[in-house]
Motif scaffolding. Structure first.
Motif, mmCIF file in Angstrom:
data_model
loop_
_atom_site.group_PDB
_atom_site.id
_atom_site.type_symbol
_atom_site.label_atom_id
_atom_site.label_comp_id
_atom_site.label_asym_id
_atom_site.label_seq_id
_atom_site.Cartn_x
_atom_site.Cartn_y
_atom_site.Cartn_z
ATOM 1 N N ARG A 149 65.571 66.019 14.535
ATOM 2 C CA ARG A 149 64.741 65.215 13.630
ATOM 3 C C ARG A 149 65.190 65.439 12.185
ATOM 4 O O ARG A 149 65.819 66.445 11.862
ATOM 5 N N THR A 150 64.791 64.522 11.351
ATOM 6 C CA THR A 150 65.219 64.505 9.957
ATOM 7 C C THR A 150 63.999 64.689 9.047
ATOM 8 O O THR A 150 62.998 63.996 9.263
ATOM 9 N N TYR A 151 64.072 65.593 8.069
ATOM 10 C CA TYR A 151 62.938 65.802 7.157
ATOM 11 C C TYR A 151 63.420 65.906 5.713
ATOM 12 O O TYR A 151 64.369 66.657 5.415
ATOM 13 N N SER A 152 62.754 65.187 4.838
ATOM 14 C CA SER A 152 63.135 65.207 3.416
ATOM 15 C C SER A 152 62.911 66.597 2.832
ATOM 16 O O SER A 152 61.981 67.301 3.232
ATOM 17 N N SER A 166 58.318 69.538 4.557
ATOM 18 C CA SER A 166 56.865 69.372 4.694
ATOM 19 C C SER A 166 56.630 68.304 5.744
ATOM 20 O O SER A 166 57.044 67.156 5.579
ATOM 21 N N LYS A 168 54.427 66.219 8.683
ATOM 22 C CA LYS A 168 53.125 65.681 9.104
ATOM 23 C C LYS A 168 53.015 65.773 10.625
ATOM 24 O O LYS A 168 53.964 65.408 11.336
ATOM 25 N N LEU A 171 50.200 62.379 15.604
ATOM 26 C CA LEU A 171 49.346 62.265 16.779
ATOM 27 C C LEU A 171 49.767 61.031 17.569
ATOM 28 O O LEU A 171 50.485 60.164 17.047
ATOM 29 N N ALA A 172 49.295 60.929 18.802
ATOM 30 C CA ALA A 172 49.579 59.710 19.575
ATOM 31 C C ALA A 172 48.847 58.552 18.914
ATOM 32 O O ALA A 172 47.714 58.717 18.453
ATOM 33 N N PRO A 179 52.422 60.526 24.768
ATOM 34 C CA PRO A 179 52.349 61.886 24.218
ATOM 35 C C PRO A 179 52.404 61.877 22.689
ATOM 36 O O PRO A 179 52.990 60.966 22.101
ATOM 37 N N GLY A 181 53.650 63.240 18.901
ATOM 38 C CA GLY A 181 55.009 63.486 18.400
ATOM 39 C C GLY A 181 55.551 64.830 18.870
ATOM 40 O O GLY A 181 54.876 65.861 18.715
ATOM 41 N N ILE A 182 56.770 64.828 19.385
ATOM 42 C CA ILE A 182 57.322 66.053 19.998
ATOM 43 C C ILE A 182 57.637 67.104 18.924
ATOM 44 O O ILE A 182 57.142 68.225 18.962
ATOM 45 N N ALA A 183 58.487 66.714 17.980
ATOM 46 C CA ALA A 183 58.997 67.707 17.025
ATOM 47 C C ALA A 183 57.917 68.168 16.053
ATOM 48 O O ALA A 183 57.770 69.372 15.796
ATOM 49 N N SER A 184 57.150 67.230 15.519
ATOM 50 C CA SER A 184 56.184 67.611 14.476
ATOM 51 C C SER A 184 55.106 68.532 15.052
ATOM 52 O O SER A 184 54.720 69.521 14.411
ATOM 53 N N THR A 226 57.095 63.399 0.159
ATOM 54 C CA THR A 226 58.048 64.524 0.168
ATOM 55 C C THR A 226 59.309 64.299 -0.688
ATOM 56 O O THR A 226 59.621 65.155 -1.516
ATOM 57 N N PHE A 341 60.638 56.392 7.013
ATOM 58 C CA PHE A 341 60.729 57.559 7.892
ATOM 59 C C PHE A 341 60.783 57.144 9.359
ATOM 60 O O PHE A 341 60.970 57.953 10.229
HETATM 61 C C1 LIG Z 1 65.204 60.136 6.286
HETATM 62 C C2 LIG Z 1 63.949 60.633 6.943
HETATM 63 C C3 LIG Z 1 63.162 61.560 6.302
HETATM 64 C C4 LIG Z 1 61.979 62.007 6.891
HETATM 65 N N1 LIG Z 1 61.201 62.905 6.221
HETATM 66 C C5 LIG Z 1 60.051 63.323 6.759
HETATM 67 C C6 LIG Z 1 59.210 64.246 6.062
HETATM 68 O O1 LIG Z 1 59.527 64.704 4.957
HETATM 69 N N2 LIG Z 1 58.066 64.645 6.666
HETATM 70 C C7 LIG Z 1 57.678 64.164 7.898
HETATM 71 O O2 LIG Z 1 56.623 64.565 8.390
HETATM 72 N N3 LIG Z 1 58.447 63.276 8.563
HETATM 73 C C8 LIG Z 1 59.626 62.853 8.044
HETATM 74 N N4 LIG Z 1 60.419 61.986 8.740
HETATM 75 C C9 LIG Z 1 60.025 61.581 10.108
HETATM 76 C C10 LIG Z 1 60.509 62.604 11.131
HETATM 77 O O3 LIG Z 1 61.931 62.580 11.174
HETATM 78 C C11 LIG Z 1 60.006 62.328 12.558
HETATM 79 O O4 LIG Z 1 60.304 61.009 12.887
HETATM 80 C C12 LIG Z 1 58.511 62.569 12.693
HETATM 81 O O5 LIG Z 1 58.208 63.925 12.424
HETATM 82 C C13 LIG Z 1 58.048 62.232 14.124
HETATM 83 O O6 LIG Z 1 58.784 62.994 15.037
HETATM 84 P P1 LIG Z 1 58.100 63.589 16.343
HETATM 85 O O7 LIG Z 1 59.161 64.151 17.191
HETATM 86 O O8 LIG Z 1 56.944 64.445 15.986
HETATM 87 O O9 LIG Z 1 57.495 62.286 17.012
HETATM 88 P P2 LIG Z 1 58.138 61.454 18.217
HETATM 89 O O10 LIG Z 1 58.089 62.245 19.456
HETATM 90 O O11 LIG Z 1 59.423 60.918 17.771
HETATM 91 O O12 LIG Z 1 57.056 60.299 18.324
HETATM 92 C C14 LIG Z 1 56.757 59.487 17.213
HETATM 93 C C15 LIG Z 1 55.431 58.750 17.481
HETATM 94 O O13 LIG Z 1 55.598 57.903 18.626
HETATM 95 C C16 LIG Z 1 54.519 58.119 19.530
HETATM 96 N N5 LIG Z 1 55.023 57.860 20.887
HETATM 97 C C17 LIG Z 1 55.504 58.724 21.807
HETATM 98 N N6 LIG Z 1 55.860 58.070 22.928
HETATM 99 C C18 LIG Z 1 55.607 56.745 22.703
HETATM 100 C C19 LIG Z 1 55.739 55.570 23.480
HETATM 101 N N7 LIG Z 1 56.233 55.618 24.710
HETATM 102 N N8 LIG Z 1 55.373 54.412 22.925
HETATM 103 C C20 LIG Z 1 54.883 54.341 21.659
HETATM 104 N N9 LIG Z 1 54.718 55.428 20.875
HETATM 105 C C21 LIG Z 1 55.082 56.614 21.402
HETATM 106 C C22 LIG Z 1 54.107 59.552 19.300
HETATM 107 O O14 LIG Z 1 52.780 59.767 19.711
HETATM 108 C C23 LIG Z 1 54.263 59.660 17.788
HETATM 109 O O15 LIG Z 1 53.129 59.165 17.132
HETATM 110 C C24 LIG Z 1 61.591 61.527 8.166
HETATM 111 C C25 LIG Z 1 62.410 60.603 8.816
HETATM 112 C C26 LIG Z 1 63.562 60.149 8.217
HETATM 113 C C27 LIG Z 1 64.414 59.161 8.946
#
Ligand SMILES: Cc1cc2nc3c(=O)[nH]c(=O)nc-3n(C[C@H](O)[C@H](O)[C@H](O)COP(=O)(O)OP(=O)(O)OC[C@H]3O[C@@H](n4cnc5c(N)ncnc54)[C@H](O)[C@@H]3O)c2cc1C
Ligand code: FES
Length: 448
Positions: A149-152, A166, A168, A171-172, A179, A181-184, A226, A341
């Motif tokens: 995953r990518t974070y600013s 930082s 966030k 949540l689903a 499910p 968000g996996i990484a957050s 961020t 993002f």
């Molecule tokens: C350049 C850039 C900078 C970023 N900077 C930040 C930052 O500073 N801070 C920050 O918090 N984030 C940032 N992000 C976002 C971050 O990279 C992740 O995308 C974010 O944390 C979500 O990842 P996750 O693995 O938690 O969620 P994921 O697992 O990727 O899921 C994302 C969302 O999709 C939902 N989901 C899961 N399965 C499904 C499905 N089958 N259908 C529909 N929805 C579904 C999940 O419940 C969740 O709400 C940035 C992204 C980019 C590209």
């Protein structure tokens, strides 16, 4: 006055300026002295001329010496681009993955938590451009492969000895049985002080050029704050004369991260203007925000003149409406910058039409995944090359799936691709971002 002299870059000009200044001062002073003394002696006047010439010579010498001294003393404020932006492979940076230790974990709001990272090898923390991000890799139990995953970068520390992310908690989405968000959630629940996280070097093109003088309007909502933090901090540190507008939207005080940190920055920087807008403030938030509603073009129009650069980060609908609004206000695209993002932004651009319209497009293609040893037939309905690879049990690394982070970049051995979106990630010649590309020729050979 010495400070003004120090700002003249050319040693010759600085020397001439200093010489002329001292000459004028000495001439004026001796003229007044001779006038007051009513000197009749010719030698007194000659003395005045010599004094003026000597003063000019001393001024010239001082101008030259002061050149080098001024340069040394001001090195932190007047960094050149090459000093501020450390390339990642110049010996100070790193390539590929490097382990970082979480040295601090701080809750910033109801849903955002910060992670402070230092290199495990105790080496240098290379500088970055304000607005850039880090790509991190997490080994999560139950996941078949590492989650990338990518974070600013949300801070611009002085001294520059850590990175801060930082994050966030995602949540689903309401009403969807999927499910969270996996990484957050893993970061919030499992990563503690002492945990090790591999990260790639800072990257990204959504950056603020701190050397400019045109006002910078930093507009964000939610966790989009961020990159704005590092931009505002870098500007406050290196170019505090540049006017900054920091405009941020949050639901209420519980969801408003970094309020005190930005207020503290404003105390240091009189050119930093602040506006917090809450959409649903609680009674106890009284006094902590400036207005009620959503951050929109009407607010921006009230606050700032359109002769500025506009940087936006937040939810796609928020940015889409602002981008359209700024266009209506006559702000040229060249002064509007944004980062999403999540999903790619659906913004029509005169500057950069989607690459698909300019490159070839095929309905069917043979894709050779050379490293995996698979030759497969792709059809338009199979989607992007990344989606097609995943559907065929090839699992390339990815993060944003939107052409922003560069994680999915892959070398093309033969053939061409057609991009579905304009990439924002910087990529090398001969590589493709497979998350936003489809085949552009009937045969494509990839290093995948
Ligand atoms: C350049 C850039 C900078 C970023 N900077 C930040 C930052 O500073 N801070 C920050 O918090 N984030 C940032 N992000 C976002 C971050 O990279 C992740 O995308 C974010 O944390 C979500 O990842 P996750 O693995 O938690 O969620 P994921 O697992 O990727 O899921 C994302 C969302 O999709 C939902 N989901 C899961 N399965 C499904 C499905 N089958 N259908 C529909 N929805 C579904 C999940 O419940 C969740 O709400 C940035 C992204 C980019 C590209
Ligand atoms: S996954 Fe981020 S650019 Fe493709």
């Amino acid at each position: 006055m010495l400070e003004s002299l120090g700002r003249i870059k050319s040693p010759f000009l600085r020397s001439v300026t200093a010489a002329a200044t001292v000459f004028s001062v000495v001439t004026l002073t001796t003229a007044v002295a001779l006038g007051v003394a009513k000197a009749k002696d010719e030698s007194a006047y000659r003395f005045g001329v010599y004094a003026s010439l000597l003063g000019a010579a001393c001024g010239a010498g001082f101008g030259l010496v002061y050149t080098s001294k001024a340069g040394e003393g001001k090195s932190t404020r007047n960094l050149s681009n090459s000093q501020l932006i450390q390339p990642t492979d110049n010996g100070k940076g790193w390539k590929d993955w490097r382990n970082f230790v979480v040295i601090r974990k701080v809750k910033e709001s109801e849903e955002i938590t910060s992670f402070y990272l230092k290199p495990e090898d105790k080496g240098e923390v290379p500088n970055f451009q304000p607005g850039q991000f880090l790509t991190i890799k997490l080994d999560i139990l139950g996941q078949s492969k590492p989650i990338i995953r990518t974070y600013s970068l949300s801070d611009y520390p002085e001294p520059h000895d850590y990175y801060r992310l930082s994050i966030k908690r995602e949540l689903a989405p309401k009403g969807l049985d999927v499910p969270p968000g996996i990484a957050s959630n893993f970061m919030h629940d499992r990563i503690q002080e002492g945990s090790i996280i591999p990260a790639k070097p800072p990257n990204g093109k959504f950056v603020l050029d701190i050397h400019k003088s045109i006002p910078a309007v930093l507009i964000s909502n939610g966790v989009g704050i961020t990159p704005m933090l590092s931009m505002a901090k870098a500007c406050t540190r290196f170019n505090p004369n540049r006017p900054i507008w920091f405009v941020h939207g949050a639901r209420d005080g519980r969801f408003h991260a970094f309020r005190d940190e930005v207020m503290a920055m404003q105390e240091q920087n009189p050119n930093l203007n602040l506006h917090y807008r809450y959409s649903r403030p609680r009674p106890e938030d009284e006094g902590n925000y400036h207005s009620v509603g959503y951050v929109d073009t009407t607010l921006i129009k009230e606050l700032v003149e359109p002769e500025a650069e506009f940087f936006m980060c937040g939810s796609p609908p928020f940015m889409q409406s602002l981008i359209a609004g700024l266009k209506e206000l006559g702000v040229p695209e060249s002064r509007v910058f944004f980062e999403s993002f999540g999903k790619p932004m659906n913004v029509s651009s005169e500057r950069q039409p989607p690459a698909e319209s300019t490159k070839g497009k095929v309905q069917e293609a043979e894709i050779v995944f050379a490293d995996s040893g698979k030759i497969l037939t792709w059809r338009d309905s199979d989607g992007s090359i990344l989606e097609f690879a995943e559907a065929n049990d090839i699992n390339p690394p990815y993060s944003c799936r939107a052409g922003i982070c560069g994680t999915c970049a892959c070398q093309i051995r033969e053939g061409e691709v057609a991009d579905q979106e304009s990439p924002t990630a910087a990529i090398d010649e001969g590589t493709v971002l497979i998350c936003i590309s489809k085949p552009g020729t009937s045969r494509l050979v990839l290093n995948l």
